[in-house]
Scaffold this motif. Structure first.
Motif, PDB file in Angstrom:
ATOM      1  N   GLY A  35       0.793  -1.221   0.000  1.00  0.00           N
ATOM      2  CA  GLY A  35       0.000   0.000   0.000  1.00  0.00           C
ATOM      3  C   GLY A  35       0.817   1.259   0.000  1.00  0.00           C
ATOM      4  O   GLY A  35       0.407   2.285   0.529  1.00  0.00           O
ATOM      5  N   CYS A  36       1.987   1.262  -0.630  1.00  0.00           N
ATOM      6  CA  CYS A  36       2.856   2.430  -0.580  1.00  0.00           C
ATOM      7  C   CYS A  36       2.392   3.529  -1.517  1.00  0.00           C
ATOM      8  O   CYS A  36       2.882   4.646  -1.464  1.00  0.00           O
ATOM      9  CB  CYS A  36       4.277   2.030  -0.924  1.00  0.00           C
ATOM     10  SG  CYS A  36       4.419   1.485  -2.623  1.00  0.00           S
ATOM     11  N   GLN A  74       2.971   4.149  -4.526  1.00  0.00           N
ATOM     12  CA  GLN A  74       3.919   4.661  -5.524  1.00  0.00           C
ATOM     13  C   GLN A  74       3.429   4.412  -6.940  1.00  0.00           C
ATOM     14  O   GLN A  74       3.662   5.222  -7.830  1.00  0.00           O
ATOM     15  CB  GLN A  74       5.277   3.989  -5.331  1.00  0.00           C
ATOM     16  CG  GLN A  74       5.898   4.382  -4.032  1.00  0.00           C
ATOM     17  CD  GLN A  74       7.387   4.163  -4.086  1.00  0.00           C
ATOM     18  OE1 GLN A  74       8.016   4.414  -5.088  1.00  0.00           O
ATOM     19  NE2 GLN A  74       7.938   3.697  -2.983  1.00  0.00           N
ATOM     20  N   PRO A 114       7.969  -1.381  -4.925  1.00  0.00           N
ATOM     21  CA  PRO A 114       9.085  -1.945  -4.153  1.00  0.00           C
ATOM     22  C   PRO A 114       8.977  -3.450  -3.981  1.00  0.00           C
ATOM     23  O   PRO A 114       9.981  -4.123  -3.780  1.00  0.00           O
ATOM     24  CB  PRO A 114       8.990  -1.223  -2.817  1.00  0.00           C
ATOM     25  CG  PRO A 114       7.589  -0.748  -2.713  1.00  0.00           C
ATOM     26  CD  PRO A 114       7.095  -0.527  -4.098  1.00  0.00           C
ATOM     27  N   THR A 115       7.771  -3.987  -4.047  1.00  0.00           N
ATOM     28  CA  THR A 115       7.634  -5.425  -3.826  1.00  0.00           C
ATOM     29  C   THR A 115       7.381  -6.183  -5.123  1.00  0.00           C
ATOM     30  O   THR A 115       7.121  -7.380  -5.091  1.00  0.00           O
ATOM     31  CB  THR A 115       6.475  -5.702  -2.859  1.00  0.00           C
ATOM     32  OG1 THR A 115       5.283  -5.178  -3.448  1.00  0.00           O
ATOM     33  CG2 THR A 115       6.714  -5.042  -1.527  1.00  0.00           C
ATOM     34  N   CYS A 144       4.837  -6.274  -7.051  1.00  0.00           N
ATOM     35  CA  CYS A 144       3.591  -7.027  -7.028  1.00  0.00           C
ATOM     36  C   CYS A 144       2.601  -6.528  -8.072  1.00  0.00           C
ATOM     37  O   CYS A 144       1.580  -7.135  -8.294  1.00  0.00           O
ATOM     38  CB  CYS A 144       2.953  -6.960  -5.644  1.00  0.00           C
ATOM     39  SG  CYS A 144       2.447  -5.320  -5.224  1.00  0.00           S
TER      40      CYS A 144
HETATM   41  S1  SF4 Z   1       1.352  -2.275  -5.946  1.00  0.00           S
HETATM   42 FE1  SF4 Z   1       3.468  -1.917  -5.402  1.00  0.00          FE
HETATM   43  S2  SF4 Z   1       3.783   0.257  -5.716  1.00  0.00           S
HETATM   44 FE2  SF4 Z   1       1.563  -0.066  -5.730  1.00  0.00          FE
HETATM   45  S3  SF4 Z   1       0.960   0.305  -3.632  1.00  0.00           S
HETATM   46 FE3  SF4 Z   1       1.343  -1.879  -3.802  1.00  0.00          FE
HETATM   47  S4  SF4 Z   1       3.440  -2.103  -3.196  1.00  0.00           S
HETATM   48 FE4  SF4 Z   1       3.168   0.035  -3.623  1.00  0.00          FE
END
Ligand code: SF4
Ligand code: SF4
Lengths: 167, 347, 199
Positions: free
Chosen positions: C62-63, C65, C122-123, C125
């Motif tokens: 949930g970053c 980005q 960052p992950t 996903c």
């Molecule tokens: S999908 Fe990736 S970039 Fe987007 S909120 Fe989730 S972790 Fe962050």
């Protein structure tokens, strides 16, 4: 009434009806198109007169040539690029006079002609050949004069077209 | 049964039925030509065209036709309604009357009149009127331009056509298409394009001129039916389909039908004037009334194929080039041919 | 060339060019056509082709980005902070998850398949798959929802956060008299961008 009489009257009605539209319609393009049907009716009547060559010539020259040229001139005139191009009535008195003279003349000719009725007329097979023969023998002079007139008209048209370019 | 017999005894009913015969032919022919055209066009462009309606899409023309019939018939508010409605029918009539004089076989010809060839030239002018009417009545500048262009083009190309017909008539000595065909009967060597069945000296002298005439007639006939490279009246890239622009549904289908039926007519004219019409190329072998129909249609189809091939090869001419071709190339050459043929026939 | 010569030259030249053109087209008439009968025969798509997006929601922290990177703003993310007593598990890259994701919507109708959302994650996903046939009759059906939380879970998470916040506020209120006004950075959970992603 047999079939042929019915067809003859049909052609007559087509001719007269469309001629009336030509005269009375206020829309100039419609009048021109109505003229087309008048030409058709006349061609049909020519066929009943056993003049098949004349009938087809009527179609070719009047429908294919004169009609198209007429429509052209109507359509290419400026201020006419609109469907409701109208005509008006002007010079009523001279028109009536001339129409009366022409009409009277036609009716007079109709009355004084000594119509010959012949039901067993031989059907000429190829009118085209006969017409050609006559044109090149008995009627050579009128034929040649007509061709000279046409040539002059052609040359004149070319002259006029050329001059415009220079000026 | 009795009713049918009395019906068939009536001359009027029979003639109406007989005159409807070409209509059946036209519709079947148009379906076949449409399919061929689309397939040939596609393969020329390395595509495959329709593949899903039936085997290799053979049912597609029928589907297209049904679609056109169901479509809404839209008439613009500002159009001249009466003329707009009438135009497709007039154009189609012009196409249809020409079928009356096409000699399909030695025993079937709609009307064996003595002026068949002349009549064919005249019938074409009716199509022009229909197109002009459509162009005017749509009240749309594209349509008007299309109509006017079409008329100018057809008038210009009627002259080479008529002159070429005259040359054929000069050699055969008849305006009757049936007679013209009979004149050329008896093998490929008797066809008019190879000089006709004349003494071999005359034939040899005539041949260059008849070949040129035949070729010019073919070019002029493509122009008469408004096909690429002479499709200026439609010119979808500049005039948005020209006189067709405002038409939809059934009325558009009429124009379409008329165009393709015309395609056959002009091919048939070329065939019956210069390629022996219904006569078999092998003389007495495979000839007869039924084979006649076969030869006539297959020769005409060959020409339709060539026209399709040309259509997908050449780009459109410019208006001035169009007029140049007609007035400065085709017509003068035909005058030379007429003169030469006349001279050869006299001596 | 004299003009009469040009005239004849033009005629022969045009005839010749027509013949040349027609030879080319007839050659193509008999070459194999290049058409691929699409729904029955499918072309192999390149390995790195960019098509429909997929989010492995279990790995998402949930970053936000990806949503920030998106040029057409078609990703909508809502997050709820978790309380320290809850363990949301780890991502496959051994990052601790600290946010609930009640909403992770991608409006694929707006997406221009630029792939800009993929790189910053960052992950790793959020990825592009090779699925390209996803037409729908309703445009709403093109909004893909990747969140796997039910309504109750969302409500429960909200309630917990509320309680936790109140508890913290109460603690802070108790601590205030001892200290001078607290600097804003001392706020244990800043309202906006959490810097969990760097962990
Ligand atoms: S999908 Fe990736 S970039 Fe987007 S909120 Fe989730 S972790 Fe962050
Ligand atoms: S691919 Fe581009 S447009 Fe689509 S969601 Fe990602 S960043 Fe946005």
């Amino acid at each position: 009434m047999d079939l042929y009489t019915i067809i003859l009257y049909f052609f007559a009605v087509v001719t007269l009806g469309s001629a009336c539209i030509v005269v009375f319609s206020r829309n100039i393009v419609r009048a021109a198109f109505a003229l087309l049907f008048a030409f058709f009716g006349v061609a049909g009547i020519y066929i009943f007169l056993l003049a098949d060559f004349i009938a087809i010539t009527q179609l070719l020259i009047y429908v294919g040539g004169i009609m198209v040229l007429m429509l052209f001139s109507v359509m290419l005139t400026s201020h006419q690029i609109n469907v409701d191009a109208k005509t008006g009535t002007i010079q009523t008195l001279p028109a009536i006079l001339i129409a009366a003279c022409v009409g009277g003349g036609v009716i007079w000719v109709f009355w004084i002609t000594d119509w010959k009725e012949k039901s067993d007329l031989p059907v000429i097979d190829t009118t085209a050949a006969k017409i050609g023969e006559l044109l090149l023998t008995n009627y050579l002079l009128p034929f040649e004069i007509a061709s000279v007139v046409l040539l002059v008209a052609l040359v004149g048209a070319a002259m006029i077209a050329r001059r415009e370019k220079k000026g | 049964m009795e009713f049918i017999q009395t019906l068939l005894a009536n001359q009027l009913v029979v003639s109406i039925l007989l005159s409807a015969l070409p209509l059946v032919f036209i519709i079947l022919m148009v379906l076949v030509v449409l399919y061929t055209e689309m397939k040939v066009a596609a393969h020329i462009q390395d595509r495959v065209a329709y593949m899903r309606t039936g085997w290799h899409g053979v049912l597609q023309p029928i589907a297209d036709m049904l679609k056109l019939l169901q479509k809404e018939d839209i008439i613009p508010t500002k159009a001249d309604k009466l003329l707009f409605r009438a135009a497709p029918f007039i154009a189609f009539t012009g196409t249809y009357v020409a079928y009356a004089v096409l000699p399909f076989s030695s025993i079937y010809i709609g009307s064996n009149i003595n002026l068949g060839a002349f009549f064919l030239v005249a019938a074409g002018s009716l199509v022009v009127i229909g197109i002009l009417m459509a162009g005017w009545a749509s009240n749309n500048k594209w349509s008007l331009f299309g109509g006017v262009r079409s008329a100018a083009q057809m008038i210009s190309y009627e002259i080479p056509t008529a002159l070429a017909v005259i040359i054929a008539v000069m050699i055969t000595g008849s305006l009757n298409l049936q007679e013209v065909t009979k004149f050329q009967d008896g093998g490929i060597g008797n066809w008019l394009v190879f000089g006709g069945p004349l003494p071999w000296m005359q034939k040899l002298m005539l041949m260059p001129f008849t070949v040129i005439t035949f070729f010019i007639l073919f070019v002029a006939s493509i122009a008469e039916v408004n096909r690429t490279p002479f499709d200026l009246p439609e010119a979808e890239s500049e005039l948005v389909q020209g006189f067709n622009t405002e038409y939809s549904g059934m009325r558009f289908a009429m124009f379409y039908l008329s165009e393709y039926a015309n395609l056959f007519t002009v091919s048939a004219v070329v065939v019956s004037l210069f390629l022996g019409g219904w006569s078999s190329p092998f003389g007495a072998f495979m000839s007869g009334p039924v084979w006649g129909v076969f030869w006539f249609t297959s020769k005409a189809f060959l020409f339709i194929l060539i026209q399709i091939w040309i259509r997908w090869t050449l780009p459109r001419l410019r208006v001035d080039q169009l007029m140049y071709v007609s007035w400065k190339v085709l017509t003068p050459w035909l005058f030379v041919c007429i003169f030469a043929v006349g001279l050869i026939l006299v001596i | 060339m004299s003009s009469i010569g040009t005239y004849f030259y033009n005629i022969f030249h045009s005839l010749y060019t027509v013949v040349v053109g027609m030879r080319i087209t007839i050659k193509h008439l008999f070459t194999r056509s290049a058409t691929v009968q699409y729904p029955t025969v499918k072309m192999k798509i390149p390995e790195r082709a960019r098509n429909r997006l997929f989010v492995n929601i279990d790995d998402c922290i949930g970053c936000d980005q990806c949503a920030m990177a998106c040029p057409v703003d078609c990703i909508t993310i809502e997050t709820i902070k978790s309380t320290p007593d809850m363990d949301l598990g780890m991502t496959s890259k051994n990052t601790k998850k600290r946010l609930y994701l009640p909403r992770f919507d991608i409006d694929i109708a707006k997406c221009c398949y630029c792939g800009l959302c993929v790189w910053p994650c960052p992950t790793e996903c959020i990825v592009m798959t090779d699925v390209y046939e996803f037409a729908e009759y309703d445009r709403k059906d093109l909004i893909y929802s990747f969140s796997n939380m039910t309504e109750e879970e969302i409500a429960a998470a909200k309630v917990r956060l509320e309680q936790y916040n109140q508890e913290q506020a109460a603690k802070k209120a108790a601590a205030v008299p001892a200290k001078e006004p607290a600097p804003p950075a001392a706020n244990p959970l800043p309202p906006s961008v959490p810097d969990i992603g760097k962990a």
